[in-house]
Scaffold this motif. Structure first.
Motif, PDB file in Angstrom:
ATOM      1  N   GLU A  28       0.837  -1.201   0.000  1.00  0.00           N
ATOM      2  CA  GLU A  28       0.000   0.000   0.000  1.00  0.00           C
ATOM      3  C   GLU A  28       0.869   1.247   0.000  1.00  0.00           C
ATOM      4  N   LEU A  29       0.525   2.194  -0.866  1.00  0.00           N
ATOM      5  CA  LEU A  29       1.178   3.498  -0.926  1.00  0.00           C
ATOM      6  C   LEU A  29       0.105   4.569  -0.881  1.00  0.00           C
ATOM      7  N   GLY A  30       0.320   5.595  -0.065  1.00  0.00           N
ATOM      8  CA  GLY A  30      -0.713   6.614  -0.008  1.00  0.00           C
ATOM      9  C   GLY A  30      -0.400   7.762   0.922  1.00  0.00           C
ATOM     10  N   TYR A  31      -1.469   8.432   1.331  1.00  0.00           N
ATOM     11  CA  TYR A  31      -1.428   9.641   2.159  1.00  0.00           C
ATOM     12  C   TYR A  31      -1.856   9.291   3.573  1.00  0.00           C
ATOM     13  N   ILE A  32      -1.265   9.965   4.546  1.00  0.00           N
ATOM     14  CA  ILE A  32      -1.689   9.811   5.929  1.00  0.00           C
ATOM     15  C   ILE A  32      -1.658  11.164   6.621  1.00  0.00           C
ATOM     16  N   GLY A  33      -2.708  11.462   7.334  1.00  0.00           N
ATOM     17  CA  GLY A  33      -2.773  12.679   8.135  1.00  0.00           C
ATOM     18  C   GLY A  33      -2.889  12.319   9.596  1.00  0.00           C
ATOM     19  N   SER A  34      -2.198  13.030  10.473  1.00  0.00           N
ATOM     20  CA  SER A  34      -2.196  12.700  11.897  1.00  0.00           C
ATOM     21  C   SER A  34      -2.494  13.928  12.740  1.00  0.00           C
ATOM     22  N   THR A  35      -3.130  13.684  13.901  1.00  0.00           N
ATOM     23  CA  THR A  35      -3.352  14.730  14.898  1.00  0.00           C
ATOM     24  C   THR A  35      -3.002  14.163  16.263  1.00  0.00           C
ATOM     25  N   GLY A  36      -2.710  15.038  17.195  1.00  0.00           N
ATOM     26  CA  GLY A  36      -2.338  14.614  18.547  1.00  0.00           C
ATOM     27  C   GLY A  36      -0.910  15.001  18.829  1.00  0.00           C
ATOM     28  N   ASN A  37      -0.037  14.015  19.033  1.00  0.00           N
ATOM     29  CA  ASN A  37       1.367  14.302  19.315  1.00  0.00           C
ATOM     30  C   ASN A  37       2.137  14.721  18.076  1.00  0.00           C
ATOM     31  N   SER A  38       1.593  14.447  16.892  1.00  0.00           N
ATOM     32  CA  SER A  38       2.172  14.980  15.654  1.00  0.00           C
ATOM     33  C   SER A  38       1.034  15.538  14.815  1.00  0.00           C
ATOM     34  N   GLU A  39       1.256  16.690  14.214  1.00  0.00           N
ATOM     35  CA  GLU A  39       0.258  17.343  13.369  1.00  0.00           C
ATOM     36  C   GLU A  39       0.872  17.472  11.985  1.00  0.00           C
ATOM     37  N   SER A  40       0.505  16.545  11.093  1.00  0.00           N
ATOM     38  CA  SER A  40       1.163  16.582   9.787  1.00  0.00           C
ATOM     39  C   SER A  40       0.369  15.822   8.743  1.00  0.00           C
ATOM     40  N   GLN A  41       0.770  16.033   7.493  1.00  0.00           N
ATOM     41  CA  GLN A  41       0.276  15.285   6.353  1.00  0.00           C
ATOM     42  C   GLN A  41       1.489  14.667   5.677  1.00  0.00           C
ATOM     43  N   SER A  42       1.493  13.334   5.565  1.00  0.00           N
ATOM     44  CA  SER A  42       2.687  12.626   5.135  1.00  0.00           C
ATOM     45  C   SER A  42       2.334  11.565   4.109  1.00  0.00           C
ATOM     46  N   LEU A  43       3.375  10.945   3.572  1.00  0.00           N
ATOM     47  CA  LEU A  43       3.226   9.775   2.723  1.00  0.00           C
ATOM     48  C   LEU A  43       3.557   8.536   3.539  1.00  0.00           C
ATOM     49  N   ASN A  44       2.888   7.439   3.242  1.00  0.00           N
ATOM     50  CA  ASN A  44       3.157   6.212   3.973  1.00  0.00           C
ATOM     51  C   ASN A  44       3.263   5.035   3.020  1.00  0.00           C
ATOM     52  N   ALA A  45       3.915   3.984   3.485  1.00  0.00           N
ATOM     53  CA  ALA A  45       4.029   2.746   2.741  1.00  0.00           C
ATOM     54  C   ALA A  45       3.794   1.589   3.713  1.00  0.00           C
ATOM     55  N   ALA A  46       3.106   0.546   3.234  1.00  0.00           N
ATOM     56  CA  ALA A  46       2.808  -0.592   4.092  1.00  0.00           C
ATOM     57  C   ALA A  46       2.908  -1.883   3.289  1.00  0.00           C
ATOM     58  N   TYR A  47       3.291  -2.947   3.993  1.00  0.00           N
ATOM     59  CA  TYR A  47       3.352  -4.279   3.401  1.00  0.00           C
ATOM     60  C   TYR A  47       2.571  -5.229   4.297  1.00  0.00           C
ATOM     61  N   LYS A  48       1.753  -6.106   3.681  1.00  0.00           N
ATOM     62  CA  LYS A  48       0.934  -7.046   4.442  1.00  0.00           C
ATOM     63  C   LYS A  48       1.081  -8.438   3.848  1.00  0.00           C
ATOM     64  N   ASN A  49       1.169  -9.439   4.724  1.00  0.00           N
ATOM     65  CA  ASN A  49       1.338 -10.822   4.296  1.00  0.00           C
ATOM     66  C   ASN A  49       0.388 -11.694   5.112  1.00  0.00           C
ATOM     67  N   ASP A  50      -0.565 -12.346   4.435  1.00  0.00           N
ATOM     68  CA  ASP A  50      -1.500 -13.262   5.077  1.00  0.00           C
ATOM     69  C   ASP A  50      -1.220 -14.669   4.557  1.00  0.00           C
ATOM     70  N   TYR A  51      -0.931 -15.596   5.469  1.00  0.00           N
ATOM     71  CA  TYR A  51      -0.482 -16.926   5.079  1.00  0.00           C
ATOM     72  C   TYR A  51      -1.328 -17.989   5.764  1.00  0.00           C
ATOM     73  N   GLN A  52      -2.033 -18.786   4.974  1.00  0.00           N
ATOM     74  CA  GLN A  52      -2.815 -19.908   5.492  1.00  0.00           C
ATOM     75  C   GLN A  52      -1.954 -21.159   5.387  1.00  0.00           C
ATOM     76  N   TYR A  53      -1.331 -21.530   6.502  1.00  0.00           N
ATOM     77  CA  TYR A  53      -0.397 -22.661   6.484  1.00  0.00           C
ATOM     78  C   TYR A  53      -1.139 -23.979   6.262  1.00  0.00           C
ATOM     79  N   ASP A  54      -2.210 -24.186   7.017  1.00  0.00           N
ATOM     80  CA  ASP A  54      -3.072 -25.350   6.812  1.00  0.00           C
ATOM     81  C   ASP A  54      -4.468 -24.969   7.304  1.00  0.00           C
ATOM     82  N   ALA A  55      -5.373 -25.952   7.388  1.00  0.00           N
ATOM     83  CA  ALA A  55      -6.760 -25.653   7.739  1.00  0.00           C
ATOM     84  C   ALA A  55      -6.902 -25.075   9.147  1.00  0.00           C
TER      85      ALA A  55
END
Length: 236
Positions: A28-55
């Motif tokens: 995933e590549l995209g935009y992220i906005g945060s409030t609280g301890n950081s106030e900013s608009q940034s770019l983010n990147a994420a990787y996700k892996n879902d693995y079904q080993y067996d039943a």
């Protein structure tokens, strides 16, 4: 912290090269906005892996990075790695183990490490939706930016919900609660909401919102943080 995330991703690459079961990955590549301890608009990147080993066994890994600058100064920076494995003992009950790492100096953590285990149960599940409940124990090591490090044991509970509007569109909601076993007022709760919609083939558009409330935050930090994300997801 960066090395830990890199090692985790390299491990996934080796794992994905010759999987025993069924694997699904996403970037995933995209935009992220945060409030609280950081106030900013940034770019983010994420990787996700879902693995079904067996039943009876499924594994999940997620890593994400966000970084932002304002007038040449870093305004937001976060690195996270999360790994979870579930082993079903019957149709609905399962045991789980998880490990995670975080670096976010804007929230007061040079490093934060978590190890946890517990039981989960499928409260209901059908073709369109599911609801899972989890509960267990979690150990946390926090290396702060403004105070000495701490080791804590927490009780952890939570709910995972997903609803499929169709085969290509899904809404998810995840709620977790941590409560310090020695200091009940030291609790943390996080709500994650997400909506994923297929654009074409393996490309989807995803929007998300996270609300985090820490009743006893690191010294000098705010109790509430929010993040809003919007990005393109490629699955393979």
């Amino acid at each position: 912290m960066k090395k830990i995330i890199a090692v985790g991703l390299i491990g996934c690459a080796v794992w994905a090269a010759d999987p025993v079961g069924t694997m699904k990955q996403g970037v995933e590549l995209g935009y992220i906005g945060s409030t609280g301890n950081s106030e900013s608009q940034s770019l983010n990147a994420a990787y996700k892996n879902d693995y079904q080993y067996d039943a009876q066994t499924d594994m999940h890994l997620k890593a994400d990075i966000l970084y932002g600058e304002k007038s040449g100064t870093t305004s937001d920076e976060r690195y996270r790695l999360f790994y979870n494995v579930n082993r079903y003992v019957n149709q609905d009950m399962f045991v789980y183990g998880e490990a995670s790492a975080l670096r976010n100096t804007f929230e007061g953590y040079n490093q934060q490490y978590n190890l946890g285990a517990g039981l989960g149960y499928n409260i209901f599940k059908d073709e369109k939706q599911f609801l899972k409940g989890k509960g267990g124990l979690q150990f946390r090591r926090s290396n702060y930016t403004t105070q000495p490090h701490d080791n804590f044991y927490y009780l952890k509970g939570g709910l995972d919900y997903a609803y499929n509007f169709s085969k290509t569109n899904q809404f998810t909601a995840v709620w977790t609660l941590l409560d310090n076993m020695k200091r009940i007022k030291d609790y943390e709760t996080v709500v994650n909401l997400g909506l994923k919609m297929l654009i074409v083939d393996q490309l989807s558009f995803r929007v998300g919102f996270q609300l985090k409330y820490d009743n006893v935050p690191p010294i000098g930090k705010k109790k509430t943080d929010t993040t809003t994300t919007a990005g393109i997801v490629y699955t393979f």
